[in-house]
Design a protein around this motif. Structure first.
Motif, short mmCIF file in Angstrom:
data_model
loop_
_atom_site.label_atom_id
_atom_site.label_comp_id
_atom_site.label_asym_id
_atom_site.label_seq_id
_atom_site.Cartn_x
_atom_site.Cartn_y
_atom_site.Cartn_z
N HIS A 95 0.72 -1.18 0.22
CA HIS A 95 -0.09 0.11 -0.03
C HIS A 95 0.80 1.24 -0.08
CE1 HIS A 95 -4.08 -1.26 0.31
NE2 HIS A 95 -3.57 -2.52 1.03
N ILE A 96 0.20 2.28 -0.46
CA ILE A 96 0.83 3.78 -0.35
C ILE A 96 -0.01 4.55 0.60
CG2 ILE A 96 1.09 5.74 -1.64
CD1 ILE A 96 3.01 3.79 -2.71
N MET A 97 0.62 5.20 1.60
CA MET A 97 -0.15 6.13 2.31
C MET A 97 0.60 7.38 2.39
SD MET A 97 -1.03 5.62 6.35
CE MET A 97 -2.27 6.66 7.10
N SER A 98 -0.35 8.20 2.28
CA SER A 98 -0.03 9.59 2.00
C SER A 98 -0.39 10.50 3.01
CB SER A 98 -0.70 10.42 0.88
OG SER A 98 -0.86 11.62 0.67
N LEU A 99 0.68 11.09 3.96
CA LEU A 99 0.26 12.11 5.08
C LEU A 99 0.63 13.52 4.70
CD1 LEU A 99 2.35 9.93 7.81
CD2 LEU A 99 -0.07 9.71 6.78
N PHE A 100 -0.44 14.26 4.91
CA PHE A 100 -0.37 15.65 4.65
C PHE A 100 -0.17 16.27 5.92
CE2 PHE A 100 -2.14 19.89 4.37
CZ PHE A 100 -1.76 20.46 3.42
N THR A 101 0.98 16.82 6.55
CA THR A 101 1.13 17.07 7.84
C THR A 101 1.56 18.52 8.06
OG1 THR A 101 3.43 16.87 7.86
CG2 THR A 101 2.33 15.00 8.02
N GLN A 102 1.15 19.20 9.18
CA GLN A 102 1.60 20.70 9.58
C GLN A 102 2.01 20.43 11.19
OE1 GLN A 102 -1.84 22.22 6.76
NE2 GLN A 102 -2.09 22.77 8.74
N TRP A 103 2.69 21.45 11.69
CA TRP A 103 3.54 22.60 10.92
C TRP A 103 4.96 22.39 11.08
CZ3 TRP A 103 -1.35 23.20 12.98
CH2 TRP A 103 -2.58 23.92 12.20
N VAL A 104 5.69 22.93 10.41
CA VAL A 104 7.11 23.25 10.51
C VAL A 104 7.27 24.53 10.45
CG1 VAL A 104 8.07 21.02 9.83
CG2 VAL A 104 7.70 22.99 8.20
N PRO A 105 8.17 25.41 10.94
CA PRO A 105 8.30 26.95 10.88
C PRO A 105 8.00 27.46 9.42
CG PRO A 105 10.07 26.01 12.39
CD PRO A 105 9.34 24.82 11.74
N ALA A 106 7.35 28.62 9.42
CA ALA A 106 7.21 29.10 8.09
C ALA A 106 8.46 29.44 7.43
CB ALA A 106 6.32 30.53 8.10
N ASP A 107 9.77 29.78 7.83
CA ASP A 107 10.68 29.85 7.24
C ASP A 107 11.61 28.78 6.65
OD1 ASP A 107 11.75 29.22 9.55
OD2 ASP A 107 12.80 31.31 10.00
N TRP A 108 11.20 27.57 6.91
CA TRP A 108 11.83 26.44 6.57
C TRP A 108 11.84 26.36 4.84
CZ3 TRP A 108 11.82 21.41 9.98
CH2 TRP A 108 12.41 21.65 11.16
N ASN A 109 11.31 27.11 4.17
CA ASN A 109 11.53 27.40 2.72
C ASN A 109 12.79 27.93 2.51
OD1 ASN A 109 10.64 29.93 3.79
ND2 ASN A 109 10.69 30.63 1.62
N SER A 110 13.66 28.43 3.20
CA SER A 110 14.84 29.22 3.03
C SER A 110 16.12 28.02 3.30
CB SER A 110 15.10 30.37 3.57
OG SER A 110 14.95 29.93 4.96
N GLN A 111 15.75 27.13 3.87
CA GLN A 111 16.89 25.92 3.98
C GLN A 111 16.29 24.74 3.78
OE1 GLN A 111 20.32 26.34 4.66
NE2 GLN A 111 19.91 28.73 4.39
N PRO A 112 16.98 23.62 3.60
CA PRO A 112 16.29 22.23 3.45
C PRO A 112 16.02 21.59 4.68
CG PRO A 112 18.34 22.53 2.14
CD PRO A 112 18.45 23.62 2.95
N HIS A 113 16.71 22.01 5.81
CA HIS A 113 16.64 21.31 7.28
C HIS A 113 16.15 19.80 7.11
CE1 HIS A 113 15.46 25.14 9.18
NE2 HIS A 113 15.33 25.58 8.19
N THR A 114 17.09 19.00 6.24
CA THR A 114 16.94 17.67 6.13
C THR A 114 16.86 16.77 7.28
OG1 THR A 114 18.29 18.05 3.88
CG2 THR A 114 17.66 15.77 4.41
N GLU A 115 17.67 16.85 8.34
CA GLU A 115 17.56 16.12 9.36
C GLU A 115 16.41 16.35 10.30
OE1 GLU A 115 21.38 16.50 11.28
OE2 GLU A 115 22.42 15.72 9.34
N GLU A 116 16.21 17.66 10.64
CA GLU A 116 15.15 18.00 11.34
C GLU A 116 13.85 17.41 10.80
OE1 GLU A 116 17.01 21.63 10.75
OE2 GLU A 116 16.17 22.68 12.64
N LEU A 117 13.62 17.37 9.33
CA LEU A 117 12.47 16.78 8.63
C LEU A 117 12.34 15.31 9.02
CD1 LEU A 117 12.15 18.71 5.24
CD2 LEU A 117 10.52 18.87 7.02
N GLN A 118 13.58 14.82 8.80
CA GLN A 118 13.41 13.13 9.12
C GLN A 118 13.03 12.93 10.66
OE1 GLN A 118 16.74 11.05 7.65
NE2 GLN A 118 16.24 11.80 5.82
N ALA A 119 13.51 14.03 11.55
CA ALA A 119 13.23 13.87 13.09
C ALA A 119 11.59 14.01 13.28
CB ALA A 119 13.94 14.65 14.04
N TYR A 120 11.33 15.21 12.57
CA TYR A 120 9.75 15.48 12.47
C TYR A 120 8.95 14.33 12.14
CZ TYR A 120 5.42 17.99 10.48
OH TYR A 120 4.35 18.41 10.17
#
Ligand code: FAD
Length: 589
Positions: free
Chosen positions: A458-483
């Motif tokens: 199966h495929i599951m899609s999670l539309f999730t919120q929120w991370v800080p609004a300014d995370w568009n300016s840096q990838p924040h890869t490790e923090e995204l994985q922890a999130y």
């Protein structure tokens, strides 16, 4: 469980980038010539003033709105070209295989469910003939960490009553009145989605006529209905639901639509309207607010529209990023690709984020100051993270056991147990850190759609919120994985097989949304659905009729009225505005 952010989109963007660089070398002469003209903000196109153009219409951006605009223009006989910057069309309505080592698993990478595309467009473009097929979703489902679960049905009042009674008899009795109240408001707001917003405040005869027409259409509204619309437009979803319901579980369930894609918690004024925006669609089965899965994922919707456009004669080019819009005597005259190639057309339709479309591609110097200020002030935050998962088996919920396919797997599988839970996720992000316990609107499209992955998975899609609004300016890869890990832990609390069932994880955060998909600020709608950015204000006062300050340039992005969402209305309306202006100009000639 292995969480790994994928690089498929980055690789494709890099490929597009190197192709563009090679071509740019060849076009260096043209680019130099253009530089001088750029300084003055005007350009002479190769056809010269009034000369023949390469195309009648050029569409910038091959997202679903650009494709809809192309289909309508091509159907009218216009020689139409779509220029898409990525290696494929679809934009935020895309199906992709993000795991190179598991190419049979496809995800609907960003947007994930359909509701808002009106039957007018489906019928005009004969989308069903071109592969558009929707499976209506099952119920809303929430399993609670403290035990128990709730299901809410879009179309079954009796079962809704039974389900809600388990949490509150009073709320169960209120539910049919709530549904009727929403239906009444949808009668008022639904037709507005297909209305071209009038230029309120303008005294030009045409604008006054449109304003009067709108007022006349609503002459039947009584004091009560106007009050209800006012409430809807100004209240928070939390306050609105407090007026109707008492159970935290029921209120949590109904709050989700009020905060989807929104940089605002459920206690913020205006979130009641966001709920309405997501509740007045209809996938064509006649059930208000019901959503559905597109067979083949959302990319299949874009593909069906692309097929309709091609069939009508449109040409579609991918790997063709546009660098700017060419002007001649103040009118749109074509585009210049990033590789320096110029293509001319009397009509240009852009479907990009307003900052890219106007500030980057047209240029501040070529636009009225007020308009530039409005676009600079355009609010475009979301804090959304999309998490796509490949699963070896379905979630086995403690409250509703079994990994066999059951009704609660077929709708939205939420993690939004109460209003305070949702609010805390927003407060975390507003304080500058990713939510400790994020909220999620989850779906398992493979409950119906067998085209996305091999049988048994199966495929599951999670539309999730929120991370800080300014995370568009840096990838924040490790923090995204922890999130993402924390998000998965939340589901694991209510379905203990969840974590161990995950085969692959794809995490798309605001930075990737902005850099790979052109969703500036990571906003999922090209701009927030806040009150000051709706209807006649979308994208700027005086320019909500899909026209722009530049004659011959039309605007078809989700940042116009009725956007966002995969609704195609901006694309259709921009094409209609261009065709109407052409008729007027031909009559004058
Ligand atoms: C995570 C997420 C979840 C969502 N979920 C849903 C949902 O479930 N249901 C729903 O209805 N809506 C959903 N939405 C919103 C919806 O997907 C968007 O509002 C809609 O797809 C936008 O369509 P568009 O054509 O206006 O713009 P886009 O899809 O953004 O298309 C613009 C196109 O322009 C291209 N482009 C950018 N720059 C250039 C350039 N310089 N030259 C040429 N081309 C360029 C881009 O690559 C893109 O293809 C979601 C969005 C996101 C991000």
């Amino acid at each position: 469980m292995a969480t790994k952010a994928t690089t498929a989109a980055k690789a494709s963007a890099a490929k597009a980038g190197s192709a563009a660089k090679a071509a740019a070398g060849k076009a260096v002469q043209a680019a130099k010539a253009a530089q001088a003209a750029r300084a003055t903000g005007t350009t002479r196109t190769k056809a010269g003033p009034g000369g023949p153009s390469d195309y009648d219409a050029i569409i910038v951006g091959g997202g679903h709105n650009g494709l809809v605009a192309a289909a309508y223009l091509a159907r009218s006989g216009a020689r139409t070209l779509v220029l898409e910057g990525r290696h494929k069309t679809g934009g935020a309505a895309t199906t992709e295989a993000p795991w190179p080592d598991a190419p049979d698993f496809k995800v609907t990478r960003l947007s994930y469910v359909m509701s808002l595309l009106p039957p007018t467009i489906i019928n005009d473009l004969q989308l069903e003939r071109h592969g558009y097929k929707i499976y209506p979703m099952g119920p809303y489902y929430q399993a609670f960490p403290e035990g128990g679960s709730i299901k809410l049905y879009a179309d079954d009042a009796k079962r809704n009553h039974e389900e809600v009674s388990r949490w509150s008899k009073k709320d169960a009795d209120a539910m049919p009145r709530w549904d009727a109240w929403l239906a009444g408001l949808a009668d008022v707001l639904g037709p507005l989605l297909l209305t071209v917003p009038p230029n309120l405040g303008s005294r030009k005869p045409r604008d006054l006529e449109q304003t009067l027409r709108l007022a006349w259409r609503h002459r039947g509204l009584d004091v009560r209905t106007v009050a209800d619309v006012t409430r809807l437009m100004t209240m928070s979803i939390a306050d609105l639901l407090d007026d109707w319901f008492e159970s935290p579980q029921v209120k949590g369930a109904l709050a989700v639509n009020g905060v989807i894609g929104t940089w605002a918690g459920p206690y913020e004024p205006g979130t009641a309207y966001v709920m309405a925006h997501h509740s007045i669609g209809d996938v064509g089965d006649g059930h208000l607010g019901n959503w559905g899965f597109a067979e083949g994922g959302m990319g299949a919707v874009s593909d069906a529209i692309a097929r309709a456009a091609r069939m009508a004669g449109a040409e579609i080019r991918t790997d063709a990023p546009v660098g700017r819009i060419l002007l001649e005597n103040g009118r749109a005259a074509g585009v210049e690709l990033e590789n320096g190639q110029r293509l001319t057309a009397k009509v240009v339709v852009t479907s990009l984020h307003p900052r890219t479309a106007f500030l980057d591609h047209v240029g501040r110097a070529n636009l009225p100051d007020d308009f530039v200020t409005d676009i600079e002030h355009w609010k475009t935050r979301s804090g959304v993270v999309k998490i796509n998962l490949a699963l070896s088996e379905l979630p086995d919920f403690t409250a509703d056991p079994g990994t066999n396919l059951q009704e609660h797997h077929t709708g939205s599988v939420e993690m939004a147990p109460t209003m305070p839970y949702i609010e805390q996720a927003f407060l975390d992000a507003r304080d500058g850190r990713a939510a400790t316990r994020p909220f999620s609107d989850g779906v398992i499209p493979t409950a119906f759609d067998k085209t996305l992955c091999p049988e048994g998975y199966h495929i599951m899609s999670l539309f999730t919120q929120w991370v800080p609004a300014d995370w568009n300016s840096q990838p924040h890869t490790e923090e995204l994985q922890a999130y993402a890990d924390r998000m998965i832990d939340c589901y694991n609390e209510v379905a203990p097989n969840f974590k161990s069932s995950i085969l692959h994880t794809d995490i798309v955060g605001p930075y990737q949304m902005e850099h790979d998909y052109g969703l500036i600020g990571g906003n999922i709608f090209h701009g927030e659905l806040s009150l000051e950015q709706l209807f006649h204000m979308r994208p700027a006062p005086g320019f909500a009729d899909y026209r722009t300050p530049v004659p011959g340039l039309y605007y078809a992005s989700s940042a116009t009225h009725a956007g966002g969402g995969v609704c195609g209305i901006p694309g259709m309306q921009a094409a209609k505005a261009a065709l109407a202006d052409r008729r007027v100009s031909l009559r004058r000639k």
